[in-house]
Design an enzyme around this catalytic site. Structure first.
Site, short mmCIF file in Angstrom:
data_model
loop_
_atom_site.label_atom_id
_atom_site.label_comp_id
_atom_site.label_asym_id
_atom_site.label_seq_id
_atom_site.Cartn_x
_atom_site.Cartn_y
_atom_site.Cartn_z
N ARG A 24 -11.61 16.33 39.39
CA ARG A 24 -11.38 17.48 40.27
C ARG A 24 -12.67 17.94 40.93
O ARG A 24 -12.68 18.25 42.12
CB ARG A 24 -10.73 18.64 39.52
CG ARG A 24 -9.30 18.33 39.08
CD ARG A 24 -8.71 19.46 38.27
NE ARG A 24 -9.54 19.67 37.08
CZ ARG A 24 -9.52 20.77 36.34
NH1 ARG A 24 -8.74 21.77 36.67
NH2 ARG A 24 -10.28 20.88 35.29
N ASN A 42 -5.02 19.34 38.21
CA ASN A 42 -4.50 18.46 37.18
C ASN A 42 -3.02 18.73 37.00
O ASN A 42 -2.60 19.89 36.96
CB ASN A 42 -5.20 18.70 35.84
CG ASN A 42 -6.57 18.08 35.76
OD1 ASN A 42 -6.91 17.20 36.55
ND2 ASN A 42 -7.37 18.53 34.82
#
Length: 106
Positions: A24, A42
């Site tokens: 990320r 996520n």
């Protein structure tokens, strides 16, 4: 000249070893360097979701970077998901690109 080009939007699913490896943060930094709008998060199934908008050529480079991922990641697939519901225009995605903690579309 690039400002005159229309912005495109992509909603992507990245599968493989992509959680617990800084994916990320990698996506956020790469998107910000390119001036892209959107977010990354996520998913509960172990994949990562990205909603991003920008000029097509810039998006293509970003997607290529996602397919490689950061060190430690093993990307098995990058696929396109259906657009968000309700529909969001490319200019409505957040700027700067950020890490989202919860799904925006559940």
């Amino acid at each position: 000249m690039e400002e005159a080009l229309p912005r495109q939007m992509r909603r992507l699913l990245i599968e493989g070893r992509v959680q617990g490896v800084g994916f990320r943060w990698f996506a956020r930094e790469r998107a910000r360097r390119r001036g892209l709008r959107g977010w990354v998060l996520n998913r509960p199934d172990g994949s990562v979701e990205v909603s991003v908008s920008g000029h097509e050529t810039v998006l293509a480079g970003f997607v290529a970077e996602l397919a490689q991922g950061p060190p430690g990641a093993q990307v098995h697939a990058v696929s396109e998901l259906l657009p968000l519901e309700p529909a969001v225009s490319p200019d409505e995605l957040p700027y700067p690109f950020h890490i989202q903690r919860q799904p925006a579309h559940e």
